[in-house]
Design an enzyme around this catalytic site. Structure first.
Site, mmCIF file in Angstrom:
data_model
loop_
_atom_site.group_PDB
_atom_site.id
_atom_site.type_symbol
_atom_site.label_atom_id
_atom_site.label_comp_id
_atom_site.label_asym_id
_atom_site.label_seq_id
_atom_site.Cartn_x
_atom_site.Cartn_y
_atom_site.Cartn_z
ATOM 1 N N PHE A 161 43.769 48.962 75.748
ATOM 2 C CA PHE A 161 43.786 50.528 74.958
ATOM 3 C C PHE A 161 43.339 51.575 76.325
ATOM 4 C CE2 PHE A 161 42.101 47.489 71.455
ATOM 5 C CZ PHE A 161 42.973 48.246 70.768
ATOM 6 N N GLU A 175 34.426 37.158 62.132
ATOM 7 C CA GLU A 175 35.632 37.367 61.463
ATOM 8 C C GLU A 175 36.164 35.913 60.765
ATOM 9 O OE1 GLU A 175 36.485 41.237 62.754
ATOM 10 O OE2 GLU A 175 37.168 39.759 64.449
ATOM 11 N N ASP A 220 36.793 47.486 79.858
ATOM 12 C CA ASP A 220 36.064 46.525 79.031
ATOM 13 C C ASP A 220 36.010 45.907 80.951
ATOM 14 O OD1 ASP A 220 36.069 45.874 76.199
ATOM 15 O OD2 ASP A 220 37.097 44.149 76.560
ATOM 16 N N ALA A 268 37.085 49.101 71.436
ATOM 17 C CA ALA A 268 38.311 49.650 71.728
ATOM 18 C C ALA A 268 37.901 51.218 72.027
ATOM 19 C CB ALA A 268 39.256 49.375 71.544
#
Ligand SMILES: Cc1cc2nc3c(=O)[nH]c(=O)nc-3n(C[C@H](O)[C@H](O)[C@H](O)COP(=O)(O)OP(=O)(O)OC[C@H]3O[C@@H](n4cnc5c(N)ncnc54)[C@H](O)[C@@H]3O)c2cc1C
Length: 428
Positions: free
Chosen positions: A14, A170, A307, A323
């Site tokens: 990203f 998730e 990150d 992101a």
């Protein structure tokens, strides 16, 4: 003719991709280096791991993404060292010189000093990780269908997910859907809806970085999908077929054949290289402490973003490893490089927090948009919209939308493929 200013970007995730794209009209020579030939949309990796999407749906070849950007070349290679004094990046098989360097190599998961756990509890970071997880999940059900020993059967039908952050939630929610809906009619000897899905989280709630009310909503949604949420539970051991957890004074061993790791962050090893070679300061998880303009102190020609960077100048705390900061930092660096070449000063980087989203399952998500907090269907619709918006290629956006619509109507996960090495004999 004087050589154009050479910008070398390591990492086409990203942050790196945003930096390269921001430089598209700049009078510079951009090289984007990555050890894989694609940009990966990591937020949807769990959908590959659970058979909803295929790997190609969430990855876009970098060469294709940047094919019209004439000042940019894409190179496949792995950076192993940075010779900051000579402005040179050493690759596993060569070297590249730069005038400005942007390091955007991201982070991975860590096992808190227990690297031996990795073989039993894989994490999720790459496409290979996702297809390996998918294989483990599907093989557990396949093996259970042939198993007759009740104890072994229980272990095969028990899935433990370590880490109750967004990825763990998730994975757990989606496993609940697979067990209750997708596989419901597929087996004859087992009832997939009897699977035990256990989400283990060390703090006192799931999604600990979200507001309390959204954590509570997420827990409810997970439980509705049949997930057992164990908060305040620390994993103290993982070995073949067993997870050991400690809750207060109580220690418990859970026999299971599938353990999925969704905890811990460890910055890219290039952080340590920058410490040794450029005197960068690192934080506890190896992230580089950057200056307000995202450079390293004493090295204005080296930017570190995403990150891998610890940017604490705004709130006193590092920005979250998601992101948005990486993308915004990528754009900032692209602008900063151009401003410098024009001899202008640029203001320090400022992060604009657009909010956070996590999905639990079908029509179940939480959204903290700062000005409004939502859960359930409205949050899920926002989640779908935002994810489609940020997927890099239009073709992938379309494919993902079609797959999701199909999944919504039929509950079918068409990418339920067991790939990889020959699994026989099944471990009965
Ligand atoms: C499973 C999962 C789910 C996530 N879900 C969300 C979410 O829902 N929402 C959200 O906002 N964020 C999410 N994130 C976090 C988000 O993906 C990261 O914050 C973001 O990718 C960071 O961007 P980056 O550019 O710093 O690094 P990355 O996107 O990780 O890119 C790093 C790039 O560097 C390359 N690279 C690494 N080392 C080298 C080397 N030595 N040489 C050459 N190339 C190298 C890698 O191949 C990669 O392409 C998720 C992450 C994961 C793993």
């Amino acid at each position: 003719m004087a050589q154009a200013h050479r910008v070398l970007i390591i990492g086409g995730g990203f942050g790196g991709l945003a930096a390269a794209q921001q430089l598209r009209r700049a009078p510079v020579e951009v090289t984007l280096l990555d050890r894989v030939n694609y940009h990966l949309f990591q937020p949807l990796l769990y959908q590959v791991a659970t058979g909803a999407l295929s790997p190609a749906n969430i990855a876009a070849p970098l060469r294709h993404v940047l094919k019209n950007q004439k000042n940019t070349k894409v190179l496949l290679g792995e950076a192993v060292h940075i010779d900051a004094a000579n402005r040179r990046v050493i690759l596993r098989d060569g070297s590249l010189d730069y005038d400005t360097l942007v390091v955007a190599t991201g982070a991975s998961h860590q096992y808190f000093g227990h690297d031996e756990w990795e073989q039993y509890a894989p994490g999720l970071k790459t496409i290979e990780d996702a297809t390996d997880m998918r294989r483990r999940i599907l093989l557990a059900f396949e093996t259970a269908e042939r198993e007759t020993d009740p104890e072994k059967l229980r272990a095969l039908m028990t899935f433990v997910i370590v880490g109750g952050g967004p990825t763990g939630a998730e994975l757990a929610g989606t496993l609940g859907e697979i067990a209750n809906d997708t596989l419901r009619h597929d087996f004859r000897n087992i009832d997939p809806s009897k699977a035990h899905i256990i989400l283990v989280e060390g703090t006192d709630r799931v999604l600990p970085t979200y507001p309390q009310v959204l954590s509570a909503a997420a827990k409810k949604m997970l439980e509705r999908l049949g997930v057992t949420v164990r908060t305040g539970a620390m994993v103290t051991g993982i070995s073949q077929g067993v997870v050991t957890i400690r809750e207060g004074e109580r220690t418990e061993t859970i026999p299971t054949r599938t353990i999925l790791w969704a905890a811990g962050v460890l910055a890219s090893p290039l952080g340590r290289v920058l410490k040794d070679e450029a005197g960068a300061n690192l934080d506890r998880v190896g992230r580089v402490m950057v200056e307000p303009d995202l450079t390293i102190a004493g090295h204005p020609e080296i930017f570190v973003i995403g990150d891998l960077a610890n940017f604490s100048h705004q709130t006193g705390k590092p920005l979250p490893g998601v992101a948005q900061p990486a993308i915004q930092q990528g754009h900032y660096v692209g602008r900063a490089i151009q401003a410098r070449l024009r001899g202008e000063k640029i203001k320090p980087f400022r992060y604009f927090d657009k909010g956070n989203l996590a999905t639990i399952g079908r029509a179940a998500a939480v959204a903290d948009m700062n000005w409004i907090r939502l859960s359930g269907l409205p949050a899920w619709l926002i989640w779908i919209f935002i994810h489609l918006l940020y997927i890099v290629q239009f073709q992938n956006r379309l494919l993902v939308l079609v797959q999701w619509a199909w999944l919504y109507i039929t509950y079918d996960r068409s990418a339920r493929l067991i790939t990889g090495k020959n699994p026989f004999p099944l471990d009965l």
